[in-house]
Write a protein that holds these residues in place. Structure first.
Motif, PDB file in Angstrom:
ATOM      1  N   ARG A 188       0.834  -1.214   0.000  1.00  0.00           N
ATOM      2  CA  ARG A 188       0.000   0.000   0.000  1.00  0.00           C
ATOM      3  C   ARG A 188       0.862   1.255   0.000  1.00  0.00           C
ATOM      4  O   ARG A 188       0.551   2.235  -0.670  1.00  0.00           O
ATOM      5  CB  ARG A 188      -0.934  -0.002   1.211  1.00  0.00           C
ATOM      6  N   LEU A 192       0.976   4.269  -2.800  1.00  0.00           N
ATOM      7  CA  LEU A 192       0.892   5.709  -2.522  1.00  0.00           C
ATOM      8  C   LEU A 192       2.049   6.449  -3.182  1.00  0.00           C
ATOM      9  O   LEU A 192       1.870   7.506  -3.780  1.00  0.00           O
ATOM     10  CB  LEU A 192       0.908   5.982  -1.013  1.00  0.00           C
ATOM     11  N   GLU A 222     -10.994  11.683   4.361  1.00  0.00           N
ATOM     12  CA  GLU A 222     -10.426  10.703   3.422  1.00  0.00           C
ATOM     13  C   GLU A 222      -8.927  10.495   3.644  1.00  0.00           C
ATOM     14  O   GLU A 222      -8.432   9.373   3.611  1.00  0.00           O
ATOM     15  CB  GLU A 222     -10.676  11.135   1.966  1.00  0.00           C
ATOM     16  N   VAL A 223      -8.205  11.600   3.883  1.00  0.00           N
ATOM     17  CA  VAL A 223      -6.758  11.458   4.094  1.00  0.00           C
ATOM     18  C   VAL A 223      -6.479  10.689   5.379  1.00  0.00           C
ATOM     19  O   VAL A 223      -5.642   9.785   5.406  1.00  0.00           O
ATOM     20  CB  VAL A 223      -6.040  12.825   4.161  1.00  0.00           C
ATOM     21  N   GLU A 271      -8.299   8.554   6.950  1.00  0.00           N
ATOM     22  CA  GLU A 271      -8.654   7.142   6.813  1.00  0.00           C
ATOM     23  C   GLU A 271      -7.529   6.383   6.088  1.00  0.00           C
ATOM     24  O   GLU A 271      -7.124   5.295   6.502  1.00  0.00           O
ATOM     25  CB  GLU A 271      -9.963   7.023   6.036  1.00  0.00           C
ATOM     26  N   GLN A 272      -7.010   7.011   5.047  1.00  0.00           N
ATOM     27  CA  GLN A 272      -5.944   6.398   4.252  1.00  0.00           C
ATOM     28  C   GLN A 272      -4.642   6.259   5.064  1.00  0.00           C
ATOM     29  O   GLN A 272      -4.002   5.213   5.060  1.00  0.00           O
ATOM     30  CB  GLN A 272      -5.687   7.324   3.066  1.00  0.00           C
ATOM     31  N   ASP A 329      -4.978   3.750   7.798  1.00  0.00           N
ATOM     32  CA  ASP A 329      -5.028   2.401   7.240  1.00  0.00           C
ATOM     33  C   ASP A 329      -3.622   1.792   7.210  1.00  0.00           C
ATOM     34  O   ASP A 329      -3.446   0.588   7.341  1.00  0.00           O
ATOM     35  CB  ASP A 329      -5.624   2.459   5.830  1.00  0.00           C
ATOM     36  N   SER A 389      -8.486   3.583  11.665  1.00  0.00           N
ATOM     37  CA  SER A 389      -8.969   3.823  10.304  1.00  0.00           C
ATOM     38  C   SER A 389     -10.387   3.272  10.136  1.00  0.00           C
ATOM     39  O   SER A 389     -11.266   3.915   9.559  1.00  0.00           O
ATOM     40  CB  SER A 389      -8.003   3.173   9.316  1.00  0.00           C
ATOM     41  N   LYS A 408     -14.077   5.458   9.486  1.00  0.00           N
ATOM     42  CA  LYS A 408     -14.646   5.249   8.146  1.00  0.00           C
ATOM     43  C   LYS A 408     -16.099   5.729   8.098  1.00  0.00           C
ATOM     44  O   LYS A 408     -16.902   5.387   8.958  1.00  0.00           O
ATOM     45  CB  LYS A 408     -14.592   3.748   7.806  1.00  0.00           C
ATOM     46  N   LYS A 446      -4.703  16.344  -0.997  1.00  0.00           N
ATOM     47  CA  LYS A 446      -4.644  15.097  -0.232  1.00  0.00           C
ATOM     48  C   LYS A 446      -3.214  14.561  -0.147  1.00  0.00           C
ATOM     49  O   LYS A 446      -2.794  14.061   0.893  1.00  0.00           O
ATOM     50  CB  LYS A 446      -5.582  14.044  -0.846  1.00  0.00           C
ATOM     51  N   ARG A 454      -1.387  14.097   3.331  1.00  0.00           N
ATOM     52  CA  ARG A 454      -1.002  12.719   3.641  1.00  0.00           C
ATOM     53  C   ARG A 454       0.467  12.629   4.056  1.00  0.00           C
ATOM     54  O   ARG A 454       0.816  12.001   5.049  1.00  0.00           O
ATOM     55  CB  ARG A 454      -1.261  11.831   2.411  1.00  0.00           C
TER      56      ARG A 454
END
Ligand SMILES: Nc1ncnc2c1ncn2[C@@H]1O[C@H](COP(=O)(O)OP(=O)(O)O)[C@@H](O)[C@H]1O
Ligand SMILES: [Mg+2]
Length: 253
Positions: free
Chosen positions: A55, A59, A88-89, A91-92, A95, A102, A106, A144, A148
């Motif tokens: 993951r 990214l 959204e950021v 959560e990512q 994760d 995370s 959600k 984002k 991030r």
């Protein structure tokens, strides 16, 4: 030069598919024990590590493709709510670093609820409901990517807490993230924005970074006409501040 960039972009693009295969394969092994049989604790640990790294690599590839778009001058400014950028950021990012958290955030968009879940893990979100629900004219993918990278660094260095602030300041969108980690000596404040520079190069660090995060974030912020500021000193944590001017809404007619 242009030719070289194009080749690199093609390479990044080609890296996407094998990474998807690795990530979905591992995720499938981890989640479908009825199909593949159950895993020992050790096997699961190794697979989780592969999953996290696949993951992270995804990214990185997306980040590099995004920078390629910047250099070609592609912009995609659309109205976007602060709440969706931040949720959204986070959560990512969680994760990769705190899977449990995370999952908990959600689909949570209610500000008070979002704040209280994160506060349990030492993440303070300071903003007003007005800003949280406001739409900003920004390029979602770029903003984002910036946030991030700053968040991944803050999480990597935090001791107990992080404070995220979202504000509007002189008609600019302001985002800041402050951690309570070891901080950065003023003599490195310029250096850390250079590509491949890492102050604390260790085995563990290399798993997640290559000294490209801040360099990339700075390129994106500058492309958007904004500023990326740092307030920090040794032993005093670090605060990164992003200021992005909001383009005027286009008057129709
Ligand atoms: N919040 C922070 N606290 C302390 N040091 C930091 C922080 N963020 C970044 N740094 C330093 O800046 C360097 C460059 O950061 P970055 O470009 O994101 O690369 P990477 O995260 O891959 O190491 C890091 O290696 C670290 O030494
Ligand atoms: Mg980083």
């Amino acid at each position: 030069m242009l030719q070289k960039n194009l080749k690199l972009n093609l390479l990044y693009h080609e890296l996407k598919s094998p990474l998807v295969v690795v990530e979905t394969g591992v995720t499938s092994l981890l989640s479908r024990s009825s199909l593949y049989g159950s895993l020992s604790e050790k096997q699961e640990k190794v697979l989780r590590r592969i999953q996290r790294n696949a993951r992270t690599a995804q990214l990185l590839v997306n980040d590099m493709l995004e920078l390629g778009c910047v250099q070609k001058g592609i912009i995609r400014e659309i109205p976007i709510k602060a709440s969706s950028i931040i949720s959204e950021v986070l959560e990512q990012v969680f994760d990769l670093t705190n899977h449990n958290l995370s999952t908990k955030i959600k689909n949570v968009i209610d500000l008070t609820r979002f704040q209280s879940i994160l506060a349990e893990d030492g993440i303070i979100v300071s903003t007003s409901l007005e800003i949280w629900e406001k739409e900003f004219y920004l390029d979602k993918r770029k903003i984002k990517q910036i946030i991030r990278n700053l968040m991944l660094n803050a999480i990597k260095h935090m001791k107990n807490s992080i404070e995220i602030t979202i504000k509007e300041k002189n008609s600019s969108f302001m985002f800041s993230v402050q951690d309570d980690g070891m901080g950065i000596s003023p003599k490195y404040h310029k250096k850390i924005f250079e590509a491949y520079f890492q102050m604390d190069k260790t085995e563990e660090n290399n798993e997640r970074g290559h000294g490209l995060g801040l360099a990339g974030a700075l390129i994106l912020v500058e492309e958007m006409g904004g500023e990326l500021l740092l307030e920090s000193d040794v032993g005093k944590g670090a605060k990164f501040i992003v200021l992005l001017p909001m383009p005027e809404k286009i008057n129709e007619g």
